[in-house]
Design a protein around this motif. Sequence first.
Motif, mmCIF file in Angstrom:
data_model
loop_
_atom_site.group_PDB
_atom_site.id
_atom_site.type_symbol
_atom_site.label_atom_id
_atom_site.label_comp_id
_atom_site.label_asym_id
_atom_site.label_seq_id
_atom_site.Cartn_x
_atom_site.Cartn_y
_atom_site.Cartn_z
ATOM 1 N N ARG A 111 39.752 23.934 39.450
ATOM 2 C CA ARG A 111 39.994 24.106 40.880
ATOM 3 C C ARG A 111 41.130 25.083 41.129
ATOM 4 N NH1 ARG A 111 41.767 19.323 45.185
ATOM 5 N NH2 ARG A 111 42.141 20.724 46.954
ATOM 6 N N ARG A 112 42.222 24.943 40.357
ATOM 7 C CA ARG A 112 43.359 25.849 40.535
ATOM 8 C C ARG A 112 42.949 27.291 40.235
ATOM 9 N NH1 ARG A 112 48.992 25.311 40.379
ATOM 10 N NH2 ARG A 112 48.799 23.092 39.938
ATOM 11 N N ILE A 113 42.150 27.485 39.185
ATOM 12 C CA ILE A 113 41.709 28.826 38.826
ATOM 13 C C ILE A 113 40.759 29.382 39.888
ATOM 14 C CG2 ILE A 113 40.530 30.224 37.102
ATOM 15 C CD1 ILE A 113 43.332 29.065 36.335
ATOM 16 N N ALA A 114 39.825 28.538 40.367
ATOM 17 C CA ALA A 114 38.879 28.998 41.384
ATOM 18 C C ALA A 114 39.598 29.444 42.653
ATOM 19 C CB ALA A 114 37.883 27.889 41.702
ATOM 20 N N GLU A 115 40.711 28.796 42.961
ATOM 21 C CA GLU A 115 41.473 29.156 44.156
ATOM 22 C C GLU A 115 42.096 30.551 44.047
ATOM 23 O OE1 GLU A 115 44.235 25.964 44.427
ATOM 24 O OE2 GLU A 115 42.842 24.623 45.480
ATOM 25 N N LEU A 116 42.164 31.071 42.829
ATOM 26 C CA LEU A 116 42.727 32.406 42.624
ATOM 27 C C LEU A 116 41.744 33.523 42.938
ATOM 28 C CD1 LEU A 116 44.590 31.892 39.209
ATOM 29 C CD2 LEU A 116 45.641 32.078 41.463
ATOM 30 N N ARG A 117 40.464 33.203 43.079
ATOM 31 C CA ARG A 117 39.440 34.243 43.208
ATOM 32 C C ARG A 117 39.735 35.252 44.328
ATOM 33 N NH1 ARG A 117 34.269 35.400 41.066
ATOM 34 N NH2 ARG A 117 33.960 37.556 41.635
ATOM 35 N N PRO A 118 40.080 34.808 45.547
ATOM 36 C CA PRO A 118 40.369 35.810 46.583
ATOM 37 C C PRO A 118 41.518 36.732 46.217
ATOM 38 C CG PRO A 118 40.019 33.652 47.563
ATOM 39 C CD PRO A 118 40.111 33.442 46.081
ATOM 40 N N ARG A 119 42.547 36.181 45.586
ATOM 41 C CA ARG A 119 43.681 37.016 45.199
ATOM 42 C C ARG A 119 43.294 37.997 44.100
ATOM 43 N NH1 ARG A 119 47.357 40.549 45.763
ATOM 44 N NH2 ARG A 119 49.080 40.468 44.255
ATOM 45 N N LEU A 120 42.460 37.576 43.160
ATOM 46 C CA LEU A 120 42.013 38.477 42.096
ATOM 47 C C LEU A 120 41.202 39.632 42.667
ATOM 48 C CD1 LEU A 120 40.916 35.883 39.374
ATOM 49 C CD2 LEU A 120 43.083 37.125 39.520
ATOM 50 N N ASP A 121 40.306 39.332 43.614
ATOM 51 C CA ASP A 121 39.523 40.394 44.248
ATOM 52 C C ASP A 121 40.441 41.358 44.998
ATOM 53 O OD1 ASP A 121 37.183 39.288 43.295
ATOM 54 O OD2 ASP A 121 36.760 38.160 45.119
ATOM 55 N N GLU A 122 41.398 40.796 45.739
ATOM 56 C CA GLU A 122 42.334 41.632 46.498
ATOM 57 C C GLU A 122 43.147 42.528 45.570
ATOM 58 O OE1 GLU A 122 45.859 40.817 49.771
ATOM 59 O OE2 GLU A 122 45.755 39.527 48.011
ATOM 60 N N LEU A 123 43.650 41.959 44.492
ATOM 61 C CA LEU A 123 44.466 42.718 43.546
ATOM 62 C C LEU A 123 43.655 43.829 42.886
ATOM 63 C CD1 LEU A 123 47.089 43.130 41.985
ATOM 64 C CD2 LEU A 123 46.367 41.301 40.425
ATOM 65 N N ALA A 124 42.413 43.533 42.494
ATOM 66 C CA ALA A 124 41.565 44.544 41.868
ATOM 67 C C ALA A 124 41.358 45.727 42.805
ATOM 68 C CB ALA A 124 40.223 43.934 41.466
ATOM 69 N N TRP A 125 41.076 45.457 44.075
ATOM 70 C CA TRP A 125 40.888 46.543 45.039
ATOM 71 C C TRP A 125 42.179 47.327 45.237
ATOM 72 C CZ3 TRP A 125 36.664 48.622 47.311
ATOM 73 C CH2 TRP A 125 35.450 47.962 47.124
ATOM 74 N N GLN A 126 43.315 46.657 45.295
ATOM 75 C CA GLN A 126 44.595 47.349 45.448
ATOM 76 C C GLN A 126 44.853 48.291 44.279
ATOM 77 O OE1 GLN A 126 47.438 44.160 45.809
ATOM 78 N NE2 GLN A 126 47.095 43.902 48.020
ATOM 79 N N LEU A 127 44.546 47.834 43.067
ATOM 80 C CA LEU A 127 44.799 48.657 41.890
ATOM 81 C C LEU A 127 43.829 49.840 41.814
ATOM 82 C CD1 LEU A 127 45.565 45.833 39.311
ATOM 83 C CD2 LEU A 127 47.185 47.511 40.214
ATOM 84 N N VAL A 128 42.582 49.634 42.218
ATOM 85 C CA VAL A 128 41.644 50.756 42.268
ATOM 86 C C VAL A 128 42.106 51.771 43.311
ATOM 87 C CG1 VAL A 128 39.278 51.454 42.796
ATOM 88 C CG2 VAL A 128 39.696 49.439 41.378
ATOM 89 N N ASP A 129 42.583 51.289 44.451
ATOM 90 C CA ASP A 129 43.138 52.193 45.465
ATOM 91 C C ASP A 129 44.338 52.957 44.908
ATOM 92 O OD1 ASP A 129 41.267 51.490 47.349
ATOM 93 O OD2 ASP A 129 42.560 50.063 48.407
ATOM 94 N N GLY A 130 45.160 52.280 44.117
ATOM 95 C CA GLY A 130 46.299 52.945 43.499
ATOM 96 C C GLY A 130 45.873 54.017 42.516
ATOM 97 N N LEU A 131 44.786 53.747 41.789
ATOM 98 C CA LEU A 131 44.236 54.732 40.868
ATOM 99 C C LEU A 131 43.818 55.984 41.640
ATOM 100 C CD1 LEU A 131 43.355 54.708 37.729
ATOM 101 C CD2 LEU A 131 41.059 54.300 38.609
ATOM 102 N N VAL A 132 43.134 55.786 42.763
ATOM 103 C CA VAL A 132 42.688 56.904 43.597
ATOM 104 C C VAL A 132 43.889 57.661 44.154
ATOM 105 C CG1 VAL A 132 41.465 57.525 45.710
ATOM 106 C CG2 VAL A 132 40.506 55.792 44.161
#
Length: 403
Positions: A111-132
């Motif tokens: 449950r604790r790990i599943a609750e991280l999913r939105p943050r993981l998606d957000e972080l991945a997009w932020q880092l891809v934006d940083g790459l760009v």
Amino acid sequence: MTSSESAARVMRDYPFPDRTGPELDATYAYLREHEPVSRVQLPYGGWAWLVTRYADVRKVLSDARLSREATVGRDVPRPHQTLIQAGLLSTMDGPEHARLHRLTLRTFTPRRIAELRPRLDELAWQLVDGLVAHGAPADFIELLARPMPITVVREMFGIPYADREIIQRLGGVLMANSAYGMEELRAAWEEFRRYMAGVVAQRRKQPAGDLLSAMVQARDADDRLSEPELVDLAVTIVLAGYETTANQLANYTYLLLSDRARYELLVADPDRVPDAVEELLRFTPIRNTAENPLIALEDLEVNGTVIRAGESVIASIASANRDRALTADGDRLDLARTPTQHLAFSHGMHYCLGAHLARLELQAVLTALVTRLPGLRLAVPEQELIWEPEVVMRRLERLPVRW
């Protein structure tokens, strides 16, 4: 097979020569077919039995007669120079392992790990934006593969942003292994322990809503876990959560871009990403060698081979995952393949506690990449990429990309 017959087998030097990149030395395929339990001479401590087939590796990893704890602090046959560390969850058996495992499960819950999913998606997009924003060409490892897991680990353990370089530096030394001397490796381990002990003490004074605070509270409520054990457990989770995921993010992206048909398959259908991650987990070796050794506590038999009490066994998960008993053409990466029950996260009592988190991180990054950067490609010829030779895990020095 009798002990005398098995002793007469050819003893090969191990590790096998080809230990860089995602491919496996052809010797593994030969052994799976003709000699699934073979004798190998390791660079430290003598010889061991190497197990290479899927069913046999599963058996070895879950057989209580084969002990990790019996290797601790001893000059047993092993592929790396360092002796096996005491006090780690990964090197415990039986009741001691169960004791630490129960505490970890109370805090590292699905449950604790599943609750991280939105943050993981957000972080991945932020880092891809940083790459760009950085502009092409860019080093995927520096700007995405390392920042993603280090940020996740920091946030789960409440580690200050400024301290991320400490984890990267010490993790780099400990995972390099043979590139450093024994004293340097011991010093890095002790420095890491001292650092995490400080973080634990801070969390005890100022609890937060992170994983480490929950671990500290669980430990203080249950004196069956000592303070040094808590610190070692925290170090182990941080190291595994950072180094393994960072390396595999880079390795998977390399595999997708070295044959862009693979990448384009996911660009056309991002919903394939979860199944593609399972195929990448199956296909891609994490380590440069087989797993850490096990010691037979009594005589036993593996696929017709008698293993005597006191002898060492090493199991190759990478080879097992290529076994044709698991999938017909296991040495081929096929992202359209129906996922199989691979052993990338091990098996038995030592199944990786962070498996679900790793899957979510890998899925988040690959989904963001194929959605945001459909034109992503290697920025240099593939032959110019350098795989680090003196490390525990298979990893690239750099992965330049453009889009």
